[in-house]
Structure formats: structure tokens, C-alpha cells
Write a protein that holds these residues in place. Sequence first.
Motif, PDB file in Angstrom:
ATOM      1  N   UNK A   1      54.873 -13.042  19.172  1.00 11.77           N
ATOM      2  CA  UNK A   1      53.758 -13.865  18.702  1.00 11.77           C
ATOM      3  C   UNK A   1      52.990 -13.170  17.577  1.00 11.77           C
ATOM      4  N   UNK A   2      52.775 -11.882  17.752  1.00 12.43           N
ATOM      5  CA  UNK A   2      52.034 -11.126  16.739  1.00 12.43           C
ATOM      6  C   UNK A   2      52.799 -11.064  15.426  1.00 12.43           C
ATOM      7  N   UNK A   3      54.100 -10.826  15.524  1.00 18.53           N
ATOM      8  CA  UNK A   3      54.916 -10.692  14.311  1.00 18.53           C
ATOM      9  C   UNK A   3      54.971 -12.004  13.532  1.00 18.53           C
ATOM     10  N   UNK A   4      55.005 -13.125  14.242  1.00 12.42           N
ATOM     11  CA  UNK A   4      55.101 -14.428  13.578  1.00 12.42           C
ATOM     12  C   UNK A   4      53.740 -15.080  13.362  1.00 12.42           C
ATOM     13  N   UNK A   5      52.666 -14.390  13.803  1.00 12.65           N
ATOM     14  CA  UNK A   5      51.303 -14.879  13.618  1.00 12.65           C
ATOM     15  C   UNK A   5      51.107 -16.255  14.250  1.00 12.65           C
ATOM     16  N   UNK A   6      51.512 -16.363  15.510  1.00 11.33           N
ATOM     17  CA  UNK A   6      51.324 -17.597  16.260  1.00 11.33           C
ATOM     18  C   UNK A   6      50.554 -17.280  17.543  1.00 11.33           C
ATOM     19  N   UNK A   7      49.931 -18.281  18.105  1.00 15.54           N
ATOM     20  CA  UNK A   7      49.109 -18.092  19.292  1.00 15.54           C
ATOM     21  C   UNK A   7      49.974 -17.887  20.539  1.00 15.54           C
ATOM     22  N   UNK A   8      49.414 -17.139  21.465  1.00 11.58           N
ATOM     23  CA  UNK A   8      50.043 -16.931  22.760  1.00 11.58           C
ATOM     24  C   UNK A   8      49.071 -17.406  23.834  1.00 11.58           C
ATOM     25  N   UNK A   9      49.532 -18.363  24.643  1.00 10.14           N
ATOM     26  CA  UNK A   9      48.732 -18.896  25.755  1.00 10.14           C
ATOM     27  C   UNK A   9      49.488 -18.620  27.045  1.00 10.14           C
ATOM     28  N   UNK A  10      48.912 -17.823  27.926  1.00  8.20           N
ATOM     29  CA  UNK A  10      49.571 -17.541  29.202  1.00  8.20           C
ATOM     30  C   UNK A  10      49.261 -18.639  30.218  1.00  8.20           C
ATOM     31  N   UNK A  11      50.302 -19.305  30.684  1.00  4.67           N
ATOM     32  CA  UNK A  11      50.147 -20.202  31.821  1.00  4.67           C
ATOM     33  C   UNK A  11      50.323 -19.345  33.073  1.00  4.67           C
ATOM     34  N   UNK A  12      49.212 -18.792  33.529  1.00  2.63           N
ATOM     35  CA  UNK A  12      49.207 -17.932  34.718  1.00  2.63           C
ATOM     36  C   UNK A  12      48.664 -18.693  35.921  1.00  2.63           C
ATOM     37  N   UNK A  13      48.906 -20.010  35.941  1.00  2.00           N
ATOM     38  CA  UNK A  13      48.394 -20.853  37.019  1.00  2.00           C
ATOM     39  C   UNK A  13      48.827 -20.342  38.385  1.00  2.00           C
ATOM     40  N   UNK A  14      50.058 -19.805  38.458  1.00  4.09           N
ATOM     41  CA  UNK A  14      50.606 -19.335  39.729  1.00  4.09           C
ATOM     42  C   UNK A  14      50.486 -17.817  39.891  1.00  4.09           C
ATOM     43  N   UNK A  15      49.777 -17.162  38.992  1.00  4.12           N
ATOM     44  CA  UNK A  15      49.877 -15.700  38.934  1.00  4.12           C
ATOM     45  C   UNK A  15      48.547 -14.970  38.913  1.00  4.12           C
ATOM     46  N   UNK A  16      47.517 -15.527  39.546  1.00  4.26           N
ATOM     47  CA  UNK A  16      46.253 -14.801  39.612  1.00  4.26           C
ATOM     48  C   UNK A  16      46.471 -13.501  40.399  1.00  4.26           C
TER      49      UNK A  16
ATOM     50  N   UNK B   1      44.288 -19.973  34.580  1.00  2.00           N
ATOM     51  CA  UNK B   1      44.572 -19.853  36.012  1.00  2.00           C
ATOM     52  C   UNK B   1      44.274 -21.163  36.719  1.00  2.00           C
ATOM     53  N   UNK B   2      45.000 -21.391  37.799  1.00  2.00           N
ATOM     54  CA  UNK B   2      44.674 -22.461  38.728  1.00  2.00           C
ATOM     55  C   UNK B   2      44.183 -21.830  40.018  1.00  2.00           C
ATOM     56  N   UNK B   3      43.146 -22.409  40.597  1.00  2.00           N
ATOM     57  CA  UNK B   3      42.646 -21.982  41.904  1.00  2.00           C
ATOM     58  C   UNK B   3      42.658 -23.149  42.877  1.00  2.00           C
ATOM     59  N   UNK B   4      43.656 -24.027  42.774  1.00  2.00           N
ATOM     60  CA  UNK B   4      43.691 -25.101  43.753  1.00  2.00           C
ATOM     61  C   UNK B   4      44.095 -24.557  45.118  1.00  2.00           C
ATOM     62  N   UNK B   5      44.040 -25.397  46.111  1.00  2.00           N
ATOM     63  CA  UNK B   5      44.130 -24.938  47.498  1.00  2.00           C
ATOM     64  C   UNK B   5      45.420 -24.187  47.823  1.00  2.00           C
TER      65      UNK B   5
ATOM     66  N   UNK C   1      46.962  -6.890  33.553  1.00  2.00           N
ATOM     67  CA  UNK C   1      46.761  -8.089  34.358  1.00  2.00           C
ATOM     68  C   UNK C   1      47.217  -9.372  33.669  1.00  2.00           C
ATOM     69  N   UNK C   2      47.618 -10.338  34.487  1.00  2.00           N
ATOM     70  CA  UNK C   2      47.955 -11.661  33.968  1.00  2.00           C
ATOM     71  C   UNK C   2      46.724 -12.256  33.288  1.00  2.00           C
ATOM     72  N   UNK C   3      46.978 -12.921  32.171  1.00  2.00           N
ATOM     73  CA  UNK C   3      45.901 -13.526  31.397  1.00  2.00           C
ATOM     74  C   UNK C   3      45.372 -12.644  30.291  1.00  2.00           C
ATOM     75  N   UNK C   4      45.694 -11.339  30.332  1.00  2.00           N
ATOM     76  CA  UNK C   4      45.094 -10.400  29.381  1.00  2.00           C
ATOM     77  C   UNK C   4      45.950 -10.141  28.146  1.00  2.00           C
TER      78      UNK C   4
ATOM     79  N   UNK D   1      55.241 -19.121  31.126  1.00  2.00           N
ATOM     80  CA  UNK D   1      54.738 -19.478  32.458  1.00  2.00           C
ATOM     81  C   UNK D   1      55.171 -18.389  33.434  1.00  2.00           C
ATOM     82  N   UNK D   2      54.207 -17.761  34.087  1.00  2.00           N
ATOM     83  CA  UNK D   2      54.512 -16.724  35.081  1.00  2.00           C
ATOM     84  C   UNK D   2      54.926 -17.423  36.370  1.00  2.00           C
ATOM     85  N   UNK D   3      56.197 -17.769  36.455  1.00  2.00           N
ATOM     86  CA  UNK D   3      56.689 -18.678  37.483  1.00  2.00           C
ATOM     87  C   UNK D   3      56.689 -18.032  38.861  1.00  2.00           C
ATOM     88  N   UNK D   4      56.131 -18.729  39.830  1.00  2.00           N
ATOM     89  CA  UNK D   4      55.957 -18.305  41.231  1.00  2.00           C
ATOM     90  C   UNK D   4      55.096 -17.048  41.372  1.00  2.00           C
ATOM     91  N   UNK D   5      54.468 -16.607  40.286  1.00  2.00           N
ATOM     92  CA  UNK D   5      53.614 -15.420  40.353  1.00  2.00           C
ATOM     93  C   UNK D   5      54.218 -14.180  39.748  1.00  2.00           C
TER      94      UNK D   5
END
Length: 376
Positions: free
Chosen positions: A152-167, A185-189, A175-178, A136-140
Motif C-alpha cells: 500500500x505504501x509503495x503504490x500510495x493507496x489506502x489500507x483499511x483493516x477489516x478486523x471485525x473478527x480480530x479484536x 472492529x465489530x463488537x456484536x454479540x 495489534x490489529x487495526x494499527x 480481512x483478518x478472517x476468523x481472528x
Amino acid sequence: MFGEKIMHVPFFNLKVDDASLRSELLNSVEAVLKHGRILLGPEVTEFEEKVAKEAGVKYAVGLSSGSSALYLALKCLDIGPGDEVITTPLTWIITGNAIVECGATPVFVDINDDFNIDPDAIEKAITHKTKAIIPVHFTGLMCEMDRIFNIAKRHKIYLIEDAAQAYGAQYKSKKSGSFSSIGIFSMNSMKVLGGFGEAGAAVTDSLEHYEKLKILRYTGTKSDPNKIITNEAIYPSLNHKIDTIHAAMLLVMMKHLPERMKRRQDIANRYNKALSNLVICPNFIKGDTHALYTYVIQAEKRDELMKYLNDNGIETKIYHKPLVSDAPIFKQYVKEDTPNARKVLSRFLSIPGHEKLSDTQIDYVIEKITFFYKGS
């Protein structure tokens, strides 16, 4: 000081006071009302294309919230019962909720002093059941994504970026998410790229994941535009679509994102310069971009400082209390304590740092924090 006027400094200011911006937003809504494609209209496609381009990936899927984006990312990767997902305890509760809602088990590991997940702790927590890592990219501020990507690559597991706060954030010019199989991403108010309600997006370089995410967002169907075949569900899913009006308004906000981010960075630089001898301030690394969802300090006598600021009209927040691992529904999953996360949370305080603050308000915040620690 006796008789001194208290200034109100809001933590967020979600009003649209700028007449020009308000006109742009209303025009974008009017355009959608005129063409009438309220669901998955052309603005949704344009929004997705721009999100993908700005994230440096091939595909983006507009969704109804960041929460939906995280949940569908897990579903897309077939994460479910028997799987473990490693993540941080210092995050909003939805990170853990999404994992459990998929039937998987969250594994909480400790963080570093920068609030982000510790790659060494990730490595130690991996078992034969580990299916994914969610940093989680905390506070951005982005995590150490090169190290986490390699784990993740070495252990062959998935990587999911929680970049909700980091657009808009960057780590080593990427870039975040890449970095991940799927980024969200979250785009709430409240976010730096904030809409007017709830909205989100998932991004990926995988055509397979992209096509599946589109199906999952539309009740598990391929969404026949002619509405002849509506119940041919391929996966069990609910409705997670972004609406066209919200996508149209977000396209307007995307045009103004660079200036919003610059103003937040300017405010953060002023805080750092004035407060770094009193509290621990964010560390801005050359070549990286902190999205600055919030400006965070670590402070001695945090609770007393928080009360003093609030008493003087300055709104503050603690993100997120308690640790997710301490929430009643997650205590059963805790394998080991996370002492550094506890230490950081005990000192953590977000102060107003949004782009609508005036220079006078910033000076007032600095003055009050300085007075708290040093007196007159």
C-alpha cells in the motif's frame, strides 16, 4: 453407537449465566440511566479511549456496528465512483456491500491456505484505479500485514483493516487495526469482545480522519451539544452512533476479555493436539495472537463430517458461503477466478470453540471427530 446419549454442544452461547458478570452489566446500565446521557455519554468517551489504547493507536470512534465502521472508513477516505478496492472473496458479504454502497468497484483476489488474502495477488491486481486495499483478518487470524502495508505504501493507496473478527489479535507483536489508515472492529454479540446487540469502532492515528469519522457518524454534522444548531451538515451521512448503554456494557466486557481469550486459546490448543493428525488445524505462530473468533478446521469429507456432528448435537458453521464474488450482486465485478478460495471453502468447517464450553463438551467434540475418521 446405539443407545449413546447425544450431548448438545452449541456453536455460540450468548446467555449471561454468571451472576457476578450479570450484576456488573446491570450496574453499568443503571449508572447510565441515572446520569441520563443516553447518547454520546461519558462511557462512550471512556470506551473509545480504551479501544484506542488496546489497539495501539491514537484515536477510536464508537459506532453502531462493524458494518457502519467499514462503510464510514471508506467514506472518510473519499472512496467512490471510479475507484477500485481490492479485497478477499472469503469474507462476510458486508465487506463487498460497503464498497459498492460507496459507488466503488470491488476487486476480489485469491487467498492463501490460512484463509487470508494473498499479498502477491494484491500486487498483481493493482491498477491506476486502485484506491484502497481491504484485508480481512478472517476468523481472528491476522493477514501478512507487514507485506500488505508495504504494498500500500509503495503504490500510495489506502489500507483499511477489516478486523471485525480480530479484536485483540496481534501480528508480529503489533495489534490489529494499527497497520492501516483506518481499522475497523465489530463488537456484536458473537465476537470475542461481544456486546449485547450491534456495536463497532473505527481506529486511526490520523487526527484528520478521526475528526471526519466523528462528523460522519452523526449525520454529517458537528453535533452541537446544546442542540441550537442541528442541521449544519458538512457531509451527507446517516446516523451511525454507538449508544451510551452499549458502550457502558462493553466496558464491563473489556475487563473480562483477557480471560475469555485465554480460555479460547486453551480450547484451541486441546483441539490442535487431539485432531491435527485427522484434519488441518489452525497454525499458532509464536509472537502472534489469534483472536479465535471461531475455531476452524479444513477437513476431508467436510459435508459428511458436518452432518455427522450436527446429528450428534454438535453445532457447526461454514463461514461464509458462497464466496462474496459468487453472490448475485457481485458477479458483474469478477475479473478472475479465485481457485484457492474455492478449494479452502470446500474444506472449511467451524466447530464450537467459545469460552463457555465445558471440558466434557470439548472431549465430546474430539471424540466424535475422531470416531468419524477412525471408527471405534
